[in-house]
Design a protein around this motif. Structure first.
Motif, short mmCIF file in Angstrom:
data_model
loop_
_atom_site.label_atom_id
_atom_site.label_comp_id
_atom_site.label_asym_id
_atom_site.label_seq_id
_atom_site.Cartn_x
_atom_site.Cartn_y
_atom_site.Cartn_z
N SER A 170 42.12 -43.16 -38.32
CA SER A 170 41.33 -43.96 -39.25
C SER A 170 40.03 -44.50 -38.63
O SER A 170 39.57 -45.56 -39.00
CB SER A 170 42.17 -45.12 -39.80
OG SER A 170 42.60 -45.95 -38.75
N LEU A 171 39.46 -43.77 -37.70
CA LEU A 171 38.17 -44.12 -37.11
C LEU A 171 37.11 -43.17 -37.64
O LEU A 171 37.41 -42.06 -38.04
CB LEU A 171 38.23 -44.01 -35.59
CG LEU A 171 39.24 -44.91 -34.88
CD1 LEU A 171 39.30 -44.56 -33.40
CD2 LEU A 171 38.89 -46.37 -35.06
N ARG A 172 35.86 -43.62 -37.62
CA ARG A 172 34.76 -42.78 -38.08
C ARG A 172 33.56 -42.94 -37.16
O ARG A 172 33.37 -43.97 -36.55
CB ARG A 172 34.34 -43.17 -39.51
CG ARG A 172 35.39 -42.87 -40.53
CD ARG A 172 34.93 -43.38 -41.89
NE ARG A 172 35.92 -43.04 -42.88
CZ ARG A 172 35.69 -42.21 -43.90
NH1 ARG A 172 34.51 -41.67 -44.04
NH2 ARG A 172 36.63 -41.95 -44.76
N ASP A 173 32.77 -41.87 -37.12
CA ASP A 173 31.47 -41.93 -36.47
C ASP A 173 30.43 -42.21 -37.54
O ASP A 173 30.70 -42.07 -38.73
CB ASP A 173 31.13 -40.58 -35.81
CG ASP A 173 31.91 -40.34 -34.54
OD1 ASP A 173 32.15 -41.32 -33.80
OD2 ASP A 173 32.26 -39.19 -34.28
N ALA A 174 29.24 -42.59 -37.12
CA ALA A 174 28.10 -42.69 -38.03
C ALA A 174 27.10 -41.63 -37.63
O ALA A 174 26.72 -41.54 -36.46
CB ALA A 174 27.48 -44.08 -37.96
N LEU A 175 26.72 -40.80 -38.58
CA LEU A 175 25.75 -39.73 -38.33
C LEU A 175 24.61 -39.92 -39.32
O LEU A 175 24.81 -39.90 -40.53
CB LEU A 175 26.41 -38.37 -38.53
CG LEU A 175 25.51 -37.14 -38.43
CD1 LEU A 175 24.95 -37.02 -37.02
CD2 LEU A 175 26.28 -35.90 -38.81
N GLU A 176 23.40 -40.13 -38.79
CA GLU A 176 22.24 -40.35 -39.65
C GLU A 176 21.18 -39.30 -39.34
O GLU A 176 20.85 -39.06 -38.19
CB GLU A 176 21.67 -41.75 -39.42
CG GLU A 176 20.53 -42.09 -40.34
CD GLU A 176 20.05 -43.52 -40.18
OE1 GLU A 176 19.38 -44.00 -41.11
OE2 GLU A 176 20.33 -44.16 -39.15
N VAL A 177 20.66 -38.69 -40.39
CA VAL A 177 19.58 -37.71 -40.27
C VAL A 177 18.38 -38.26 -41.01
O VAL A 177 18.46 -38.61 -42.18
CB VAL A 177 20.00 -36.35 -40.87
CG1 VAL A 177 18.86 -35.35 -40.78
CG2 VAL A 177 21.25 -35.82 -40.19
N LEU A 178 17.25 -38.35 -40.28
CA LEU A 178 16.02 -38.89 -40.85
C LEU A 178 14.95 -37.80 -40.89
O LEU A 178 14.87 -36.98 -39.97
CB LEU A 178 15.52 -40.06 -40.02
CG LEU A 178 16.49 -41.24 -39.89
CD1 LEU A 178 15.97 -42.24 -38.87
CD2 LEU A 178 16.68 -41.90 -41.23
N PRO A 179 14.10 -37.81 -41.91
CA PRO A 179 13.03 -36.81 -41.96
C PRO A 179 11.98 -37.09 -40.89
O PRO A 179 11.82 -38.21 -40.43
CB PRO A 179 12.44 -37.00 -43.36
CG PRO A 179 12.78 -38.40 -43.72
CD PRO A 179 14.09 -38.72 -43.05
N ASP A 180 11.27 -36.04 -40.51
CA ASP A 180 10.17 -36.16 -39.56
C ASP A 180 9.01 -36.85 -40.25
O ASP A 180 8.51 -36.39 -41.27
CB ASP A 180 9.77 -34.77 -39.08
CG ASP A 180 8.73 -34.81 -37.97
OD1 ASP A 180 8.28 -35.91 -37.60
OD2 ASP A 180 8.38 -33.73 -37.49
N LEU A 181 8.55 -37.97 -39.72
CA LEU A 181 7.47 -38.73 -40.34
C LEU A 181 6.09 -38.17 -40.00
O LEU A 181 5.10 -38.55 -40.60
CB LEU A 181 7.56 -40.19 -39.91
CG LEU A 181 8.84 -40.91 -40.33
CD1 LEU A 181 8.84 -42.34 -39.80
CD2 LEU A 181 9.02 -40.90 -41.83
#
Length: 79
Positions: free
Chosen positions: A34-45
């Motif tokens: 019941s654990l999770r990672d956080a994965l965030e993808v951001l656009p190239d500014l």
């Protein structure tokens, strides 16, 4: 975009062969937890400077060439 992929414990792992693409065939048994990672993808500014990807991690550090990271490889396939 932010996602929270589920964590798992690998109870067993057997490498059964090597594929032509350099990866290995595996037989494995996972136990979800019941654990999770956080994965965030951001656009190239700043796209005018050329396509760029960077990885920032918190928690455990990792070393090595970022271009060999599976997240980076998956991102490159979206191009």
């Amino acid at each position: 975009m932010i996602q929270f992929p589920n964590a798992k414990i690998n109870l067993g792992l057997s490498i059964t062969g090597k594929r032509p693409d350099g990866y290995h065939n595996l037989e494995t048994l996972f136990l979800p937890v019941s654990l999770r990672d956080a994965l965030e993808v951001l656009p190239d500014l700043y796209p005018e400077k050329g396509k760029k990807i960077s990885i920032e991690c918190s928690g455990l550090n990792f070393s090595g060439d970022p271009e060999q990271n599976l997240v980076v490889k998956a991102y490159r396939l979206l191009d």
